[in-house]
Design a protein around this motif. Structure first.
Motif, PDB file in Angstrom:
ATOM      1  N   ALA A 393      27.670 105.978  87.834  1.00  0.00           N
ATOM      2  CA  ALA A 393      29.661 106.086  88.022  1.00  0.00           C
ATOM      3  C   ALA A 393      30.189 104.801  87.881  1.00  0.00           C
ATOM      4  CB  ALA A 393      29.503 106.165  89.773  1.00  0.00           C
ATOM      5  N   THR A 394      29.691 104.127  88.441  1.00  0.00           N
ATOM      6  CA  THR A 394      29.798 102.308  87.360  1.00  0.00           C
ATOM      7  C   THR A 394      30.610 102.045  85.903  1.00  0.00           C
ATOM      8  OG1 THR A 394      28.772 101.244  89.155  1.00  0.00           O
ATOM      9  CG2 THR A 394      30.071  99.288  87.733  1.00  0.00           C
ATOM     10  N   ALA A 395      29.477 102.699  85.101  1.00  0.00           N
ATOM     11  CA  ALA A 395      29.842 103.144  83.954  1.00  0.00           C
ATOM     12  C   ALA A 395      31.528 103.761  83.651  1.00  0.00           C
ATOM     13  CB  ALA A 395      28.730 103.616  82.706  1.00  0.00           C
ATOM     14  N   PHE A 396      31.579 105.242  84.720  1.00  0.00           N
ATOM     15  CA  PHE A 396      32.629 106.168  84.263  1.00  0.00           C
ATOM     16  C   PHE A 396      33.996 105.435  84.648  1.00  0.00           C
ATOM     17  CE2 PHE A 396      34.959 109.264  87.122  1.00  0.00           C
ATOM     18  CZ  PHE A 396      35.676 109.950  85.818  1.00  0.00           C
ATOM     19  N   VAL A 415      35.329 106.353  77.368  1.00  0.00           N
ATOM     20  CA  VAL A 415      34.660 106.929  78.478  1.00  0.00           C
ATOM     21  C   VAL A 415      33.488 108.149  78.643  1.00  0.00           C
ATOM     22  CG1 VAL A 415      35.608 108.651  80.838  1.00  0.00           C
ATOM     23  CG2 VAL A 415      36.889 107.118  79.378  1.00  0.00           C
ATOM     24  N   VAL A 416      34.256 109.057  77.661  1.00  0.00           N
ATOM     25  CA  VAL A 416      32.960 110.332  77.354  1.00  0.00           C
ATOM     26  C   VAL A 416      31.299 109.691  76.341  1.00  0.00           C
ATOM     27  CG1 VAL A 416      32.119 112.130  75.467  1.00  0.00           C
ATOM     28  CG2 VAL A 416      34.630 112.079  76.418  1.00  0.00           C
ATOM     29  N   LEU A 417      31.950 108.584  75.994  1.00  0.00           N
ATOM     30  CA  LEU A 417      30.565 107.865  74.957  1.00  0.00           C
ATOM     31  C   LEU A 417      29.346 107.233  76.591  1.00  0.00           C
ATOM     32  CD1 LEU A 417      28.598 109.026  72.716  1.00  0.00           C
ATOM     33  CD2 LEU A 417      31.059 109.157  72.764  1.00  0.00           C
ATOM     34  N   ALA A 418      30.466 106.447  77.444  1.00  0.00           N
ATOM     35  CA  ALA A 418      29.867 105.525  78.747  1.00  0.00           C
ATOM     36  C   ALA A 418      28.704 107.216  79.260  1.00  0.00           C
ATOM     37  CB  ALA A 418      30.978 105.174  78.969  1.00  0.00           C
ATOM     38  N   GLY A 524      32.069 102.270  74.251  1.00  0.00           N
ATOM     39  CA  GLY A 524      31.247 103.387  75.837  1.00  0.00           C
ATOM     40  C   GLY A 524      29.294 102.697  75.441  1.00  0.00           C
ATOM     41  N   VAL A 525      29.170 103.080  74.299  1.00  0.00           N
ATOM     42  CA  VAL A 525      27.474 103.063  74.761  1.00  0.00           C
ATOM     43  C   VAL A 525      27.377 101.607  75.012  1.00  0.00           C
ATOM     44  CG1 VAL A 525      25.569 103.232  73.384  1.00  0.00           C
ATOM     45  CG2 VAL A 525      27.443 104.416  72.783  1.00  0.00           C
TER      46      VAL A 525
END
Length: 697
Positions: A393-396, A415-418, A524-525
């Motif tokens: 949730a935090t990464a998003f 956003v997608v890769l994270a 993102g990664v």
């Protein structure tokens, strides 16, 4: 001259041996490449908007065995459908409210990632897919609400196409049947266990690593068993037999450990006469094991009928040899070991009968009466579940915030890769290390995508040439993914090569857009990697204390839970706790070895408590109940006084159960384990000050 003529033949033999050893890897590389290229071809034929989605689906679900591909595809489909439906719901409710969409999406991702750590095998992956489908479908749909349904149907179609390609190729091209692997693993475990228990009991060398390997095999076989039903509906009977076999093996291996520890105590106490007499009976049991499990079961059944009388005669001989110098403690050890020998013979008989029935070598009705099937019960620390959900949730949230504040069109890639990476590796043994390797592979995949899209693809005049240009990158990445040391690198390379390789129905390459998307993906990664480092306490002392507390609670459950189904649930849950700890720790570390030693002590004490409750007789019910309550009190809230009370309660119960060998044997096992300072400190102590307190007491 002979040497000159001999080396080509030796080279030929060495090459053949290498090919045979690497054959599974080579076959997997070829099948993966064929399935990816098939998904690409069909996506282009059907004019799908993102062929990379179908190709990445193949990458994710492809497994060496056909049944594993079908099982993973099934759960990917369920997860994708759930994610698509939730995405459409959020778009319908919050497409005009970005803040609410962000909060609802973060909650959904946290819930799904938490679910992936609670469940095992491919069920876990289904939760992962249900989560990150939100950013694959929900974000584009939120940006274009009027096309939300079309986007959802297109993505679902691409995923289904990838599943179809992976399943067909896996089942048609060099099919590898899971049932064959399962039976081979069952035979190998039977042979290894037979060899292990034939070694001299009361040995000097530690068998911890071997016991850990057996625990891992129980869990891995359970994982394969749960997927075998996808290969053939007729394998449901085999699945039930495998579940029964796992239960039988768990009980037999735990009893063996308890017996082994007791024989070691006799050796350390210098009771050589009693030890030698017991070892003769022990070796008669272990020597009965043969390659043919059905024949071994017949010998064990005959031996079990003679064993009580032989042990009684042996006890009389030991008493006669001791004369007036009978050591009551050594005699109690002997009686306890005799009861364990009888139990071990019974459980070994159940294991061999079930093994023979599974392989079709014995009477299945005999096996059906020995060990009832029981479901494997996993255990997961609730705080670890919470941390996994919080991390995703935090990464998003951070990646969304970065995208919104920067106003960068390519920020959606971040956003997608994270989100994908932070949820995909949540249940991995070493998530931080895996993501670091993934970043390396992602950078390599970005370079490969540039070489392919800019240097090779413009010269591909037809689909065949396109496949020839892409195949070397797929083969290299697939080979890396099959090497345990480089699996994360291979996975990252596959993801980024296919995601940024300009594989669309109409070729176009814009260097600015390419590098923008690639940099955003790497960012993102990177965000996901930071989250794993910041919220990953897997190797901390705090986690070890949490594990010790979870193991203590297992003993409390053994004392208080209803007896129906308690034994297999206790065994499997305790082993699952250790396995999840062992995959992320090293046994060369002294603290980690203490935890392992405590796990084995927990198995010993917990099983002894359950047997006490099962075998209790009215005349000893009060004493046994006091002992069980004192053990539950000790393991609920450790304290030196509670430990001494538990030891005293066990001694009192032993005095009242002298005429009941089974009860006194289990009580003696409990008391001996509680007197073992090393295992008690590993389990009960939470810091060095507490250890000093226990030692002083």
């Amino acid at each position: 001259m002979r040497a000159a003529h001999a080396w080509p033949e030796e080279l030929k033999k060495a090459s053949a041996a290498w090919v045979m050893a690497q054959a599974p890897v080579i076959i997997y590389m070829l099948k993966l490449t064929v399935a990816v290229l098939l998904a690409l071809g069909l996506s282009l034929r059907f004019d799908l908007s993102k062929p990379s989605t179908a190709m990445l689906t193949v990458i994710i679900v492809m497994q060496p065995r056909s049944a594993l591909v079908l099982a993973k595809s099934f759960y990917r489909f369920l997860g994708t459908v759930a994610g698509v439906m939730l995405s459409l719901l959020l778009v319908a409710c919050f497409s005009q409210e970005p803040t609410l969409f962000l909060l609802a999406g973060a909650c959904w991702l946290a819930l799904c990632t938490a679910g992936s750590t609670v469940f095992r095998n491919f069920q876990s992956y289904g939760f992962v897919l249900a989560g990150y489908t939100l950013v694959i479908v929900g974000l584009p749909a939120a940006l274009q609400p009027d096309q939300a349904f079309d986007i959802a149907v297109t993505r679902l179609s691409e995923v289904m196409l990838g599943l179809l390609c992976a399943g067909v190729v896996s089942d048609v091209v060099f099919p590898q049947r899971l049932s064959d692997s399962l039976l081979a693993a069952v035979r190998r475990r039977y042979a290894d266990f037979a060899q292990y228990i034939r070694r001299d009991a009361a040995h000097a060398a530690s068998g911890e690593r071997t016991m850990l390997r057996f625990i891992g095999e129980v869990i891995s076989l359970e994982a394969l068993r749960s997927s075998s039903v996808f290969e053939n509906p007729g394998h449901r009977l085999q699945s039930t037999q495998l579940r029964r076999l796992n239960t039988a093996f768990m009980t037999a291996s735990t009893t063996f450990h308890s017996l082994d520890q007791l024989l070691m105590r006799l050796q350390n106490a210098g009771k050589q006469a009693a030890l030698a007499a017991l070892l003769r009976q022990y070796r008669a049991i272990t020597d009965a094991l043969q390659v043919d499990a059905a024949a071994a079961a017949q010998q064990l059944r005959a031996l079990r009928l003679r064993l009580p009388a032989q042990l009684a005669n042996t006890r009389s001989a030991v008493l006669a040899a001791a004369g007036d110098k009978v050591d009551s403690q050594a005699l109690l050890d002997f009686d306890s070991a005799s009861e364990l020998l009888l139990r071990f013979a019974d459980e070994l008989l159940a294991y061999t009968l079930t093994h023979a029935a599974l392989l079709g070598d014995g009477d299945t009705s005999l096996a059906d009466d020995t060990t009832l099937p029981a479901h494997y019960v996993p255990r997961t620390d609730p705080l670890m579940v919470l941390f996994a959900g919080l991390r995703t949730a935090t990464a998003f949230g951070l990646s969304m915030l970065f995208w919104i504040l920067s106003g960068w069109p390519s920020g959606v890639e971040a956003v997608v890769l994270a989100t994908v990476v932070s949820s995909l590796f949540a249940a991995a043994p070493f998530p931080s290390r895996t993501v670091r390797h993934f970043i390396i592979g992602a950078a390599g995949g970005g370079l490969a995508a540039f070489i392919f899209a800019y240097g090779l693809q413009p010269h591909a005049e037809n689909f065949v040439m396109l496949c020839l240009a892409l195949a070397p990158f797929l083969l290299l990445a697939a080979w890396l993914a099959m090497q345990p040391k480089y699996a994360g690198i291979g996975t990252g390379m596959l993801f980024f090569t296919l995601n940024y390789g300009a594989l669309d129905s109409a070729y176009s390459f814009d260097a600015l857009s390419f590098f923008n998307g690639l940099i955003a993906g790497l960012i993102g990664v990177g965000i996901a990697s930071v989250m794993y480092v910041a919220i990953d306490p897997a190797d901390s002392r705090w986690v070890k204390r949490r594990l010790a507390g979870a193991l203590r609670r297992q003993v409390v459950l053994a004392c208080r839970q209803p007896l129906a189904g308690l034994m297999p649930a206790f065994e499997s849950a305790t082993r699952d706790l250790l396995q999840r700890f062992a995959v992320s720790h090293e046994l060369d570390n002294e603290d980690d070895r203490e935890v392992l030693a405590w796990l084995l002590s927990v198995l010993e004490i917990g099983r002894a408590v359950i047997h006490l409750r099962q075998d209790v007789q009215p005349a000893a019910a009060a004493a046994v109940e006091r002992c069980v309550r004192s053990i539950a009190s000790l393991f609920t809230k450790p304290h030196p006084a509670r430990r001494q009370a538990a030891i005293d309660a066990a001694l009192q119960a032993i005095a009242e159960c002298q005429a009941m060998p089974a009860l006194s044997a289990n009580l003696h096992l409990i008391r001996s384990s509680l007197l073992d300072e090393t295992s008690v400190l590993a389990a009960l102590a939470v810091n060095s000050q507490t250890k000093d307190q226990y030692r002083a007491a």
